[in-house]
Design a protein around this motif. Structure first.
Motif, PDB file in Angstrom:
ATOM      1  N   PHE A   1       0.794  -1.328  -0.010  1.00 24.86           N
ATOM      2  CA  PHE A   1       0.083   0.000  -0.141  1.00 24.86           C
ATOM      3  C   PHE A   1       0.784   1.356   0.018  1.00 24.86           C
ATOM      4  CE2 PHE A   1      -3.035  -3.066   1.808  1.00 24.86           C
ATOM      5  CZ  PHE A   1      -4.072  -2.929   0.787  1.00 24.86           C
ATOM      6  N   GLY A   2       1.894   1.235   0.576  1.00 29.70           N
ATOM      7  CA  GLY A   2       2.846   2.413   0.610  1.00 29.70           C
ATOM      8  C   GLY A   2       3.668   2.572  -0.658  1.00 29.70           C
ATOM      9  N   LEU A   3       4.324   1.464  -1.231  1.00 28.52           N
ATOM     10  CA  LEU A   3       5.106   1.601  -2.237  1.00 28.52           C
ATOM     11  C   LEU A   3       4.595   1.204  -3.657  1.00 28.52           C
ATOM     12  CD1 LEU A   3       8.147   0.685  -0.487  1.00 28.52           C
ATOM     13  CD2 LEU A   3       7.697   2.746  -1.108  1.00 28.52           C
ATOM     14  N   LEU A   4       4.011   0.046  -3.610  1.00 24.43           N
ATOM     15  CA  LEU A   4       3.413  -0.405  -4.813  1.00 24.43           C
ATOM     16  C   LEU A   4       2.308   0.139  -5.570  1.00 24.43           C
ATOM     17  CD1 LEU A   4       4.136  -2.908  -6.751  1.00 24.43           C
ATOM     18  CD2 LEU A   4       2.035  -3.701  -5.707  1.00 24.43           C
ATOM     19  N   LEU A   5       1.476   0.534  -4.909  1.00 22.73           N
ATOM     20  CA  LEU A   5       0.316   1.262  -5.108  1.00 22.73           C
ATOM     21  C   LEU A   5       0.425   2.604  -5.806  1.00 22.73           C
ATOM     22  CD1 LEU A   5      -2.756  -0.170  -3.361  1.00 22.73           C
ATOM     23  CD2 LEU A   5      -2.116  -0.772  -5.515  1.00 22.73           C
ATOM     24  N   PRO A   6       1.167   3.421  -4.996  1.00 26.46           N
ATOM     25  CA  PRO A   6       1.278   4.813  -5.768  1.00 26.46           C
ATOM     26  C   PRO A   6       2.190   4.542  -7.001  1.00 26.46           C
ATOM     27  CG  PRO A   6       1.857   4.936  -3.258  1.00 26.46           C
ATOM     28  CD  PRO A   6       1.411   3.417  -3.650  1.00 26.46           C
ATOM     29  N   LEU A   7       3.470   3.511  -7.082  1.00 23.63           N
ATOM     30  CA  LEU A   7       4.049   3.388  -8.132  1.00 23.63           C
ATOM     31  C   LEU A   7       3.054   2.853  -9.313  1.00 23.63           C
ATOM     32  CD1 LEU A   7       7.030   3.027  -9.399  1.00 23.63           C
ATOM     33  CD2 LEU A   7       7.149   0.949  -8.569  1.00 23.63           C
ATOM     34  N   ALA A   8       2.127   2.128  -9.009  1.00 17.20           N
ATOM     35  CA  ALA A   8       1.399   1.456  -9.982  1.00 17.20           C
ATOM     36  C   ALA A   8       0.538   2.374 -10.613  1.00 17.20           C
ATOM     37  CB  ALA A   8       0.613   0.370  -9.416  1.00 17.20           C
ATOM     38  N   LEU A   9      -0.087   3.329  -9.599  1.00 15.93           N
ATOM     39  CA  LEU A   9      -0.929   4.494 -10.310  1.00 15.93           C
ATOM     40  C   LEU A   9      -0.206   5.483 -11.288  1.00 15.93           C
ATOM     41  CD1 LEU A   9      -2.895   5.428  -7.010  1.00 15.93           C
ATOM     42  CD2 LEU A   9      -3.961   4.190  -9.225  1.00 15.93           C
TER      43      LEU A   9
ATOM     44  N   PRO B   1       0.331  -5.121  -9.137  1.00 10.33           N
ATOM     45  CA  PRO B   1      -0.063  -6.009  -8.079  1.00 10.33           C
ATOM     46  C   PRO B   1      -0.047  -7.423  -8.387  1.00 10.33           C
ATOM     47  CG  PRO B   1      -1.393  -4.039  -8.336  1.00 10.33           C
ATOM     48  CD  PRO B   1      -0.320  -4.043  -9.477  1.00 10.33           C
ATOM     49  N   LEU B   2      -0.263  -7.787  -9.753  1.00 10.08           N
ATOM     50  CA  LEU B   2      -0.329  -9.241 -10.228  1.00 10.08           C
ATOM     51  C   LEU B   2       1.200  -9.926  -9.870  1.00 10.08           C
ATOM     52  CD1 LEU B   2      -1.586 -11.730 -11.815  1.00 10.08           C
ATOM     53  CD2 LEU B   2      -0.505 -10.579 -13.793  1.00 10.08           C
ATOM     54  N   LEU B   3       2.188  -9.176 -10.221  1.00 12.24           N
ATOM     55  CA  LEU B   3       3.302  -9.641 -10.021  1.00 12.24           C
ATOM     56  C   LEU B   3       3.953  -9.768  -8.711  1.00 12.24           C
ATOM     57  CD1 LEU B   3       5.399  -7.654 -12.978  1.00 12.24           C
ATOM     58  CD2 LEU B   3       4.764  -9.898 -12.728  1.00 12.24           C
ATOM     59  N   PHE B   4       3.545  -8.711  -7.694  1.00  9.60           N
ATOM     60  CA  PHE B   4       3.583  -8.806  -6.324  1.00  9.60           C
ATOM     61  C   PHE B   4       2.805 -10.124  -5.661  1.00  9.60           C
ATOM     62  CE2 PHE B   4       2.621  -7.572  -1.940  1.00  9.60           C
ATOM     63  CZ  PHE B   4       3.484  -7.312  -1.379  1.00  9.60           C
ATOM     64  N   ALA B   5       1.646 -10.518  -6.048  1.00 14.15           N
ATOM     65  CA  ALA B   5       0.999 -11.519  -5.769  1.00 14.15           C
ATOM     66  C   ALA B   5       1.435 -12.844  -5.940  1.00 14.15           C
ATOM     67  CB  ALA B   5      -0.630 -11.287  -6.066  1.00 14.15           C
ATOM     68  N   LEU B   6       2.102 -13.019  -7.377  1.00 10.15           N
ATOM     69  CA  LEU B   6       2.773 -14.035  -7.507  1.00 10.15           C
ATOM     70  C   LEU B   6       4.051 -14.383  -6.950  1.00 10.15           C
ATOM     71  CD1 LEU B   6       2.254 -13.952 -11.654  1.00 10.15           C
ATOM     72  CD2 LEU B   6       1.405 -15.456 -10.048  1.00 10.15           C
ATOM     73  N   GLY B   7       4.727 -13.159  -6.607  1.00  9.80           N
ATOM     74  CA  GLY B   7       6.178 -13.315  -6.083  1.00  9.80           C
ATOM     75  C   GLY B   7       6.064 -13.668  -4.731  1.00  9.80           C
ATOM     76  N   THR B   8       5.033 -13.216  -3.752  1.00  8.95           N
ATOM     77  CA  THR B   8       4.727 -13.517  -2.402  1.00  8.95           C
ATOM     78  C   THR B   8       4.134 -14.836  -2.175  1.00  8.95           C
ATOM     79  OG1 THR B   8       2.672 -12.407  -2.411  1.00  8.95           O
ATOM     80  CG2 THR B   8       4.654 -11.217  -1.502  1.00  8.95           C
ATOM     81  N   GLY B   9       3.234 -15.362  -3.292  1.00  8.58           N
ATOM     82  CA  GLY B   9       2.503 -16.726  -3.291  1.00  8.58           C
ATOM     83  C   GLY B   9       3.610 -17.703  -3.820  1.00  8.58           C
ATOM     84  N   PHE B  10       4.542 -17.658  -4.532  1.00 10.16           N
ATOM     85  CA  PHE B  10       5.494 -18.657  -5.200  1.00 10.16           C
ATOM     86  C   PHE B  10       6.073 -19.562  -4.035  1.00 10.16           C
ATOM     87  CE2 PHE B  10       9.560 -19.957  -6.780  1.00 10.16           C
ATOM     88  CZ  PHE B  10       9.062 -20.870  -7.772  1.00 10.16           C
ATOM     89  N   PRO B  11       6.657 -19.134  -2.965  1.00 10.28           N
ATOM     90  CA  PRO B  11       7.202 -20.024  -2.165  1.00 10.28           C
ATOM     91  C   PRO B  11       6.243 -20.941  -1.408  1.00 10.28           C
ATOM     92  CG  PRO B  11       8.146 -17.873  -1.679  1.00 10.28           C
ATOM     93  CD  PRO B  11       7.026 -17.668  -2.551  1.00 10.28           C
ATOM     94  N   LEU B  12       4.962 -20.482  -0.995  1.00  9.66           N
ATOM     95  CA  LEU B  12       4.273 -21.340  -0.830  1.00  9.66           C
ATOM     96  C   LEU B  12       3.658 -22.384  -1.597  1.00  9.66           C
ATOM     97  CD1 LEU B  12       1.969 -22.195   1.669  1.00  9.66           C
ATOM     98  CD2 LEU B  12       0.600 -20.611   0.782  1.00  9.66           C
TER      99      LEU B  12
END
Length: 88
Positions: free
Chosen positions: A12-20, A29-40
């Protein structure tokens, strides 16, 4: 599994302002979700393919190499940080 304060700040502090501000910001946000979900996902795939017992045994064998590698990275970054700080 968990949503820690660090991920909250990163999303919310870095990615969303950058995305806007970016024209391809909808992908961030899609790449962030894939990157955080990949290890699991990787661990779940490993457990289903090998079986839980064999997978945990294999991870224990790799653990010492990972710990040594992480230690070497931290020592190298510490030396780099010290050299850069004292050369300013």
């Amino acid at each position: 599994m968990a949503f820690c304060p660090t991920l909250f700040w990163l999303f919310f502090g870095l990615l969303l302002p950058l995305a806007l501000a970016s024209s391809f910001g909808f992908l961030f946000p899609l790449l962030f979700a894939l990157g955080t979900g990949f290890p699991l996902g990787f661990l779940l795939l490993l457990f289903t393919r090998m079986g839980r017992g064999r997978a945990l045994k294999g991870m224990r064998q790799v653990r010492s190499h990972l710990l040594r590698g992480a230690g070497a990275v931290f020592v190298a970054l510490g030396i780099l940080d010290t050299v850069l700080y004292w050369n300013l």
